[in-house]
Design a protein around this motif. Structure first.
Motif, PDB file in Angstrom:
ATOM      1  N   ALA A   6      15.172  52.968  57.715  1.00  0.00           N
ATOM      2  CA  ALA A   6      15.807  53.609  56.564  1.00  0.00           C
ATOM      3  C   ALA A   6      16.666  54.775  57.022  1.00  0.00           C
ATOM      4  CB  ALA A   6      14.742  54.081  55.590  1.00  0.00           C
ATOM      5  N   ALA A   7      17.886  54.803  56.534  1.00  0.00           N
ATOM      6  CA  ALA A   7      18.803  55.872  56.912  1.00  0.00           C
ATOM      7  C   ALA A   7      18.655  57.047  55.968  1.00  0.00           C
ATOM      8  CB  ALA A   7      20.237  55.361  56.884  1.00  0.00           C
ATOM      9  N   THR A   8      18.942  58.218  56.477  1.00  0.00           N
ATOM     10  CA  THR A   8      18.921  59.420  55.661  1.00  0.00           C
ATOM     11  C   THR A   8      20.335  59.713  55.201  1.00  0.00           C
ATOM     12  OG1 THR A   8      17.057  60.318  56.901  1.00  0.00           O
ATOM     13  CG2 THR A   8      18.359  61.873  55.624  1.00  0.00           C
ATOM     14  N   LEU A   9      20.486  60.022  53.916  1.00  0.00           N
ATOM     15  CA  LEU A   9      21.809  60.350  53.408  1.00  0.00           C
ATOM     16  C   LEU A   9      22.275  61.683  53.979  1.00  0.00           C
ATOM     17  CD1 LEU A   9      21.348  59.392  49.641  1.00  0.00           C
ATOM     18  CD2 LEU A   9      22.761  58.203  51.317  1.00  0.00           C
ATOM     19  N   PRO A  10      23.566  61.835  54.243  1.00  0.00           N
ATOM     20  CA  PRO A  10      24.085  63.132  54.708  1.00  0.00           C
ATOM     21  C   PRO A  10      23.838  64.201  53.657  1.00  0.00           C
ATOM     22  CG  PRO A  10      25.723  61.375  54.947  1.00  0.00           C
ATOM     23  CD  PRO A  10      24.616  60.815  54.117  1.00  0.00           C
ATOM     24  N   ASP A  11      23.814  65.470  54.081  1.00  0.00           N
ATOM     25  CA  ASP A  11      23.652  66.562  53.125  1.00  0.00           C
ATOM     26  C   ASP A  11      24.740  66.501  52.054  1.00  0.00           C
ATOM     27  OD1 ASP A  11      21.431  67.519  54.392  1.00  0.00           O
ATOM     28  OD2 ASP A  11      22.509  69.020  55.571  1.00  0.00           O
ATOM     29  N   GLN A  12      25.942  66.121  52.485  1.00  0.00           N
ATOM     30  CA  GLN A  12      27.031  65.929  51.535  1.00  0.00           C
ATOM     31  C   GLN A  12      27.985  64.903  52.135  1.00  0.00           C
ATOM     32  OE1 GLN A  12      28.934  69.497  50.159  1.00  0.00           O
ATOM     33  NE2 GLN A  12      29.934  68.474  48.465  1.00  0.00           N
ATOM     34  N   THR A  13      28.280  63.860  51.375  1.00  0.00           N
ATOM     35  CA  THR A  13      29.114  62.790  51.915  1.00  0.00           C
ATOM     36  C   THR A  13      30.593  63.137  51.930  1.00  0.00           C
ATOM     37  OG1 THR A  13      29.133  61.768  49.726  1.00  0.00           O
ATOM     38  CG2 THR A  13      27.516  60.936  51.306  1.00  0.00           C
TER      39      THR A  13
END
Length: 444
Positions: free
Chosen positions: A36-43
């Motif tokens: 599972a990937a972690t979403l960036p703090d802000q895309t």
């Protein structure tokens, strides 16, 4: 003819022995499961959203188009009622509740409903109300006592309902949420309905990603919820009294922050001192539905419009910066790997998309930038490959689609679009002599 009969048994024996000796580990033909990937703090830092957390996703595929602190767990206040609504719709679907079924609110639900500092329809002691009317009051007017009455109807008690809701959330893939009440009030604010063992200050917390998962499941499993969430005004009949219920979603057509370009038709607001102004919204433009979540927007007064303004910015960003691209069934991708075939006339098979699906590409992006990796379905494997014969168009696994110049993110934690993979042509089973000869030559 006699010669071939005499030859057949030795060849079969040889094939059996050599196949065992020369067979490779099945696992070597499967790509390792993506973690599972972690979403960036802000895309995208160019989009300045004035809220603690936010996310925008495609309602059908779960593709994440924008995220800001999306995995940070935060108070969500009355947005919790979306889970209560899901549980009610599930109980209706399973035949455990009926819309015209009468519910007599518990003392705790009735007491909470009389609190005029909260959003409520006043429930009378000893009176009964239909599930439908309580459900409408919960979604349209965010009635806290009504939500508790529904929780009792589903679970028998507030505690039992919360236990059921926690299990349902985990089934959805929501693992880090904190759930104590059916309406989003703090544990102490629900009077005798509070969850035992938890402090009075305990409150429901979800991440923006969690709320997106919940909203997506709600829309997928029970799309009829929109028939209620889009109602702007309705009267709640309390016998001799009637309460006018104004929808707190001011982005609905005709209300204070209606978005003329985009027909918003749901879902739920949430407001408290700790949560700030929150909003789970959904919009459908040209058949392409988005879900947006805003948590912790500015909240200075009941008339504060900030959560709607931030939501509008996110929606505009998505529709203006992405192109909704349809990938049709049968589409192939450059350099897609083939899948191995066991005892086939051909030893590999090419694959194509086995279903029509969609992806949002950054503006200027085209289908040509897409690439795919084929992963076989282990259930169809015999030793080291797909067991022949195979029909043309047979579903044999999945295609993991990625974009060359764009990072893809999905709610399930993957960084690719998953779609069914089908064979592009028929693969017949090899005859006994071909199989035997392959076994012999594999030794050398």
């Amino acid at each position: 003819m006699t010669f071939f009969k005499q030859l057949k048994k030795p060849v079969l024996a040889l094939v059996t022995v050599l196949t065992v000796v020369s067979s490779l580990s099945v696992a070597s033909f499967f790509a390792p499961k993506a973690s599972a990937a972690t979403l960036p703090d802000q895309t995208d830092s160019s989009l300045n959203i004035d809220a603690k957390a936010a996310i925008a996703v495609d309602a059908k595929t779960g593709q994440v188009l924008y995220a800001k602190n999306a995995e940070q767990t935060l108070p969500v206040a009355s947005m919790s009622k979306l889970l209560t609504a899901y549980m009610v719709l599930q109980a209706i679907d399973q035949g455990k509740l009926k819309w015209d079924q009468k519910v007599t609110p518990s003392d705790a639900a009735q007491e909470v409903s009389q609190d005029t500092t909260l959003s409520n329809v006043p429930l009378k002691k000893g009176e009964s109300y239909t599930v439908k009317s309580l459900y409408q009051a919960t979604l349209i007017y965010s009635a806290n006592g009504a939500a508790m009455a529904l929780a009792d109807a589903v679970g028998g008690t507030q505690k039992n309902f919360i236990d059921l809701a926690r299990k349902e959330a985990k089934k959805m893939g929501i693992t880090d949420a904190e759930i104590y009440t059916a309406n989003g009030l703090t544990n102490g604010e629900v009077k005798d309905g509070k969850y035992p063992g938890a402090s009075d200050t305990a409150e429901n917390k979800f991440s923006a990603k969690d709320m997106a998962i919940l909203s997506q499941r709600l829309l997928k499993d029970y799309p009829e919820v929109l028939e209620t969430t889009k109602i702007k005004r309705m009267n709640f009949n309390n016998g001799t009294d009637q309460t006018v219920m104004e929808n707190w979603n001011w982005m609905l057509p005709g209300l204070a922050k209606a978005y003329s370009e985009l027909p918003v038709d749901g879902l739920k607001t949430g407001t408290s001192d700790s949560a700030g102004a929150c909003f789970a919204a959904t919009v459908n433009k040209g058949g392409h539905r988005l879900i947006t979540i805003v948590l912790g927007a500015k909240h200075d007064s009941q008339e504060d419009l900030s959560r709607f303004e931030e939501t509008q910015k996110i929606m505009s960003y998505c529709y203006n910066n992405y192109t909704y691209t349809t990938l049709t069934k049968g589409m192939t991708f450059k350099k897609t790997n083939t899948l191995p075939v066991y005892h086939g006339k051909e030893l590999t098979t090419k694959v194509s998309l086995g279903q029509t699906t969609d992806v949002w590409l950054k503006s200027g992006g085209t289908k040509e930038q897409l690439q795919a990796k084929a992963v076989g379905d282990k259930k169809l494997y015999k030793k080291d490959g797909l067991q022949a014969p195979l029909k043309k168009g047979q579903i044999v696994g999945t295609l993991e689609v990625t974009a060359k110049d764009q990072k893809l993110y999905y709610l399930d934690g993957t960084t690719h679009l998953s779609a069914k993979a089908q064979t592009t042509s028929e693969v017949k089973k090899a005859n006994i002599f071909v199989i035997g000869w392959r076994a012999v030559t594999s030794l050398f």
